[in-house]
Design a protein around this motif. Structure first.
Motif, PDB file in Angstrom:
ATOM      1  N   GLY A   1      -8.708   9.197   1.167  1.00 38.64           N
ATOM      2  CA  GLY A   1      -8.795   8.823  -0.230  1.00 38.64           C
ATOM      3  C   GLY A   1      -7.967   7.577  -0.503  1.00 38.64           C
ATOM      4  N   ASP A   2      -7.932   7.155  -1.753  1.00 40.43           N
ATOM      5  CA  ASP A   2      -7.175   5.964  -2.129  1.00 40.43           C
ATOM      6  C   ASP A   2      -5.697   6.096  -1.777  1.00 40.43           C
ATOM      7  OD1 ASP A   2      -9.481   4.856  -3.114  1.00 40.43           O
ATOM      8  OD2 ASP A   2      -9.043   5.322  -5.213  1.00 40.43           O
ATOM      9  N   GLU A   3      -5.132   7.261  -2.076  1.00 42.61           N
ATOM     10  CA  GLU A   3      -3.710   7.476  -1.780  1.00 42.61           C
ATOM     11  C   GLU A   3      -3.428   7.435  -0.289  1.00 42.61           C
ATOM     12  OE1 GLU A   3      -1.145  10.592  -3.382  1.00 42.61           O
ATOM     13  OE2 GLU A   3      -2.449  10.557  -5.156  1.00 42.61           O
ATOM     14  N   GLU A   4      -4.271   8.090   0.484  1.00 44.29           N
ATOM     15  CA  GLU A   4      -4.067   8.115   1.933  1.00 44.29           C
ATOM     16  C   GLU A   4      -4.216   6.725   2.538  1.00 44.29           C
ATOM     17  OE1 GLU A   4      -6.212  10.348   0.521  1.00 44.29           O
ATOM     18  OE2 GLU A   4      -5.258  12.282   0.885  1.00 44.29           O
ATOM     19  N   ARG A   5      -5.180   5.950   2.043  1.00 43.68           N
ATOM     20  CA  ARG A   5      -5.333   4.570   2.524  1.00 43.68           C
ATOM     21  C   ARG A   5      -4.082   3.762   2.223  1.00 43.68           C
ATOM     22  NH1 ARG A   5     -10.719   4.597   0.250  1.00 43.68           N
ATOM     23  NH2 ARG A   5      -9.951   3.275  -1.435  1.00 43.68           N
ATOM     24  N   GLY A   6      -3.553   3.907   1.020  1.00 43.99           N
ATOM     25  CA  GLY A   6      -2.329   3.199   0.649  1.00 43.99           C
ATOM     26  C   GLY A   6      -1.144   3.611   1.503  1.00 43.99           C
ATOM     27  N   LEU A   7      -1.043   4.903   1.769  1.00 45.47           N
ATOM     28  CA  LEU A   7       0.064   5.384   2.608  1.00 45.47           C
ATOM     29  C   LEU A   7      -0.059   4.893   4.041  1.00 45.47           C
ATOM     30  CD1 LEU A   7       0.419   9.030   1.271  1.00 45.47           C
ATOM     31  CD2 LEU A   7       2.040   7.149   0.965  1.00 45.47           C
TER      32      LEU A   7
END
Length: 110
Positions: free
Chosen positions: A14-20
């Motif tokens: 997801g967006d959060e995982e990509r950012g992390l």
């Protein structure tokens, strides 16, 4: 290490995982991390000692610089392989593909 395990697991990020994932690799390899700083200091010391014709001290810095350089290259290669082998092909949205392609380009340079 942990984000790499999450990224290699089945399913989409997801967006959060990509950012992390991006933050984790930036912290490990980015311009302000310890490895990049160590490489710059060692390369500078090696060049300075070579200019001063002090080949013995320049020779001491060279193996350490090569070791740090290899660590950075290995980490970047791992990320590029992950992006090209799994994340880009399995991306469902064009936003995720663009994100991964940009990230791959950034780390391919290293």
């Amino acid at each position: 290490k942990y984000m790499l395990a999450i990224a290699t697991a089945e399913g989409h990020l997801g967006d959060e995982e990509r950012g992390l994932l991006a933050m984790a690799f930036h912290g490990a390899v980015g311009r302000r991390c310890r490895r990049s700083n160590a490489w710059r200091v060692l390369a500078s010391a090696e060049a300075r000692e070579s200019e001063l014709w002090n080949t013995e001290k320049a020779g001491w810095a060279a193996p350490y610089r090569a070791r740090v350089e290899e660590e950075i290259t290995q980490m970047c290669g791992t990320l590029v392989q992950l992006l090209e082998g799994r994340l880009i092909p399995s991306s469902s949205s064009s936003e995720a593909k663009v994100f991964y392609c940009k990230m791959g380009g950034d780390y391919y340079r290293h």
